[in-house]
Design an enzyme around this catalytic site. Sequence first.
Site, PDB file in Angstrom:
ATOM      1  N   HIS A 207       0.795  -1.233   0.000  1.00  0.00           N
ATOM      2  CA  HIS A 207       0.000   0.000   0.000  1.00  0.00           C
ATOM      3  C   HIS A 207       0.820   1.273   0.000  1.00  0.00           C
ATOM      4  O   HIS A 207       0.260   2.367  -0.103  1.00  0.00           O
ATOM      5  CB  HIS A 207      -0.973   0.033   1.190  1.00  0.00           C
ATOM      6  CG  HIS A 207      -0.292   0.330   2.489  1.00  0.00           C
ATOM      7  ND1 HIS A 207       0.320  -0.631   3.243  1.00  0.00           N
ATOM      8  CD2 HIS A 207      -0.098   1.488   3.166  1.00  0.00           C
ATOM      9  CE1 HIS A 207       0.846  -0.099   4.326  1.00  0.00           C
ATOM     10  NE2 HIS A 207       0.620   1.204   4.299  1.00  0.00           N
TER      11      HIS A 207
HETATM   12  C1  UD1 Z   1      -2.009   5.957   5.279  1.00  0.00           C
HETATM   13  C2  UD1 Z   1      -0.697   6.505   5.810  1.00  0.00           C
HETATM   14  C3  UD1 Z   1       0.366   5.415   5.779  1.00  0.00           C
HETATM   15  C4  UD1 Z   1      -0.102   4.170   6.485  1.00  0.00           C
HETATM   16  C5  UD1 Z   1      -1.449   3.732   5.949  1.00  0.00           C
HETATM   17  C6  UD1 Z   1      -1.978   2.581   6.760  1.00  0.00           C
HETATM   18  C7  UD1 Z   1      -0.365   8.891   5.349  1.00  0.00           C
HETATM   19  C8  UD1 Z   1       0.349   9.886   4.505  1.00  0.00           C
HETATM   20  N1  UD1 Z   1      -0.216   7.611   4.993  1.00  0.00           N
HETATM   21  O1  UD1 Z   1      -1.809   5.630   3.925  1.00  0.00           O
HETATM   22  O2  UD1 Z   1       1.547   5.883   6.406  1.00  0.00           O
HETATM   23  O3  UD1 Z   1       0.844   3.158   6.315  1.00  0.00           O
HETATM   24  O4  UD1 Z   1      -2.390   4.814   6.024  1.00  0.00           O
HETATM   25  O5  UD1 Z   1      -2.915   1.837   6.076  1.00  0.00           O
HETATM   26  O6  UD1 Z   1      -1.017   9.250   6.293  1.00  0.00           O
HETATM   27  N2  UD1 Z   1      -9.220   4.957   1.055  1.00  0.00           N
HETATM   28  C9  UD1 Z   1     -10.469   4.400   1.026  1.00  0.00           C
HETATM   29  N3  UD1 Z   1     -11.070   4.085   2.209  1.00  0.00           N
HETATM   30  C10 UD1 Z   1     -10.492   4.329   3.423  1.00  0.00           C
HETATM   31  C11 UD1 Z   1      -9.238   4.919   3.434  1.00  0.00           C
HETATM   32  C12 UD1 Z   1      -8.612   5.228   2.256  1.00  0.00           C
HETATM   33  O7  UD1 Z   1     -11.040   4.170  -0.035  1.00  0.00           O
HETATM   34  O8  UD1 Z   1     -11.104   4.009   4.453  1.00  0.00           O
HETATM   35  C13 UD1 Z   1      -8.547   5.261  -0.234  1.00  0.00           C
HETATM   36  C14 UD1 Z   1      -8.835   6.653  -0.757  1.00  0.00           C
HETATM   37  O9  UD1 Z   1      -8.906   6.587  -2.126  1.00  0.00           O
HETATM   38  C15 UD1 Z   1      -7.574   7.403  -0.371  1.00  0.00           C
HETATM   39  C16 UD1 Z   1      -6.507   6.340  -0.445  1.00  0.00           C
HETATM   40  O10 UD1 Z   1      -7.143   5.140  -0.048  1.00  0.00           O
HETATM   41  O11 UD1 Z   1      -7.301   8.483  -1.215  1.00  0.00           O
HETATM   42  C17 UD1 Z   1      -5.313   6.603   0.446  1.00  0.00           C
HETATM   43  O12 UD1 Z   1      -5.722   6.815   1.798  1.00  0.00           O
HETATM   44  P1  UD1 Z   1      -4.841   7.732   2.777  1.00  0.00           P
HETATM   45  O13 UD1 Z   1      -5.394   7.686   4.140  1.00  0.00           O
HETATM   46  O14 UD1 Z   1      -4.604   9.070   2.171  1.00  0.00           O
HETATM   47  O15 UD1 Z   1      -3.419   7.053   2.758  1.00  0.00           O
HETATM   48  P2  UD1 Z   1      -3.033   5.512   2.929  1.00  0.00           P
HETATM   49  O16 UD1 Z   1      -2.463   5.035   1.650  1.00  0.00           O
HETATM   50  O17 UD1 Z   1      -4.156   4.769   3.529  1.00  0.00           O
HETATM   51  N1  UDP Z   2      -3.839  -5.223   8.882  1.00  0.00           N
HETATM   52  C1  UDP Z   2      -5.106  -5.789   8.990  1.00  0.00           C
HETATM   53  N2  UDP Z   2      -5.760  -6.169   7.849  1.00  0.00           N
HETATM   54  C2  UDP Z   2      -5.221  -6.033   6.622  1.00  0.00           C
HETATM   55  C3  UDP Z   2      -3.932  -5.467   6.505  1.00  0.00           C
HETATM   56  C4  UDP Z   2      -3.284  -5.063   7.658  1.00  0.00           C
HETATM   57  O1  UDP Z   2      -5.616  -5.955  10.094  1.00  0.00           O
HETATM   58  O2  UDP Z   2      -5.892  -6.391   5.633  1.00  0.00           O
HETATM   59  C5  UDP Z   2      -3.154  -4.789  10.109  1.00  0.00           C
HETATM   60  C6  UDP Z   2      -1.812  -5.419  10.314  1.00  0.00           C
HETATM   61  O3  UDP Z   2      -1.926  -6.673  10.934  1.00  0.00           O
HETATM   62  C7  UDP Z   2      -1.114  -4.385  11.187  1.00  0.00           C
HETATM   63  C8  UDP Z   2      -1.670  -3.087  10.662  1.00  0.00           C
HETATM   64  O4  UDP Z   2      -2.898  -3.401  10.009  1.00  0.00           O
HETATM   65  O5  UDP Z   2      -1.479  -4.541  12.536  1.00  0.00           O
HETATM   66  C9  UDP Z   2      -0.707  -2.496   9.680  1.00  0.00           C
HETATM   67  O6  UDP Z   2      -1.300  -1.481   8.971  1.00  0.00           O
HETATM   68  P1  UDP Z   2      -0.833  -1.018   7.532  1.00  0.00           P
HETATM   69  O7  UDP Z   2      -0.080  -2.091   6.856  1.00  0.00           O
HETATM   70  O8  UDP Z   2      -2.037  -0.494   6.862  1.00  0.00           O
HETATM   71  O9  UDP Z   2       0.087   0.247   7.854  1.00  0.00           O
HETATM   72  P2  UDP Z   2       1.619   0.461   8.266  1.00  0.00           P
HETATM   73  O10 UDP Z   2       1.942  -0.416   9.416  1.00  0.00           O
HETATM   74  O11 UDP Z   2       2.457   0.197   7.066  1.00  0.00           O
HETATM   75  O12 UDP Z   2       1.668   1.908   8.606  1.00  0.00           O
END
Ligand code: UD1
Ligand code: UDP
Length: 362
Positions: A207
């Site tokens: 991601h």
């Molecule tokens: C964010 C964090 C990242 C973290 C990740 C965990 C930032 C800059 N990044 O990345 O460090 O590892 O969360 O998962 O804060 N979206 C949905 N539904 C949701 C959430 C997001 O559809 O509930 C989609 C939207 O299109 C959105 C995109 O995912 O634009 C990215 O979401 P965003 O929260 O901006 O960043 P993440 O990639 O989730």
């Molecule tokens: N996780 C989850 N379901 C998923 C993917 C991740 O419960 O489908 C959990 C994972 O076990 C961990 C946390 O989400 O506890 C990690 O989040 P993510 O990978 O989104 O973000 P990061 O740690 O890279 O910031």
Amino acid sequence: MKKVLSVVGARPQFVKAAMVSRALGATRGIAEVLVHTGQHYDRNMSAVFFRELGVPRPRLNLGIGSAAHGAQTGRMLEALERAMMRERPHRVLVYGDTNSTLAGALAAAKLRIPVAHVEAGLRSFDRSMPEEVNRVAADHVSDLLFAPTSAAVANLRGEGVAARRIMLTGDVMFDAALFYAERAERRSTALARLGLARGHYVLATVHRAGNTDEPRRLAAIFGALARLATECPVLVPVHPRTRAALARAGVRESPGLILVEPVGYLDMVMLEKNARLIATDSGGVQKEAYFHRVPCATLRERTEWVELVRAGWNRLVPPVSAARVHRDLRRMLTDFRRPAAAPGLYGAGDAARRIAAALRAR
Ligand code: UD1
Ligand code: UDP
């Protein structure tokens, strides 16, 4: 009574807050107000974690949602400032490295409310990552820095942060892995539901913006996973950001390559524990692989969790081409030698308790 306002917003923060909120709840003299920015909002990216992990219901959900970095962070900043002015906490607590972390830390610092940062001191030394900018900024406006590892402490010292502000606590995600292990075994039906046999599949998550928003890197990763899947099933719980990127690139399921919606934490624990190999660009998932002693390929050039690579349980597999990634993953699948040692790198499982105690004392 000391009032602590905690800011969460993204999936990994719900896991971390589950442990810290429980510890705060058990600490006399502290009252916690939990605020959800609404950065993550899909049921399987947010609500499922609150339900499964018993995280207290947030006092407030700011409903910010998705937007470009500046807009998202700016909206959070404005709404958090209002919330903090109303609640008047003694301290603000932020987690990790997301835009919610940055906004929480900055809003508090501007109001001159002391900030504590859980998971302080992590560095990839790659400023092109939004997370790196968020972490560095959050650390430098915090006055209490809870570092999960000694490498994190060294990074902070190297940046001139005073030793008295840093506390080596261990990792709250390790606390969570221990706390929920048995519950996951009892409740998760993921293996049966997905038709997976213990020890006979690869689990992958992708991601990071650097992988999803770069078509060549995305193609390298999913090209490699599709090839690997012809030999061993590959399960990918797909983050919404990645789902959109895969749709743009026209990537679909193929024989053995199973793409599913994001799963809840208890299912994820079961899927991690029973995987033969984990391939990921997630920070949290790299560590969880180690907690369950499953080899991990990190689909990046570098990692903040350097001790995993040093211990021999994690290998960096930069997504340069499908052929290279496939070759490296295949090697790990067939030839991985489990290191003789599995040192305790992330504390004693009491990081959350130590954090709560420190918040009470300061
Ligand atoms: C964010 C964090 C990242 C973290 C990740 C965990 C930032 C800059 N990044 O990345 O460090 O590892 O969360 O998962 O804060 N979206 C949905 N539904 C949701 C959430 C997001 O559809 O509930 C989609 C939207 O299109 C959105 C995109 O995912 O634009 C990215 O979401 P965003 O929260 O901006 O960043 P993440 O990639 O989730
Ligand atoms: N996780 C989850 N379901 C998923 C993917 C991740 O419960 O489908 C959990 C994972 O076990 C961990 C946390 O989400 O506890 C990690 O989040 P993510 O990978 O989104 O973000 P990061 O740690 O890279 O910031």
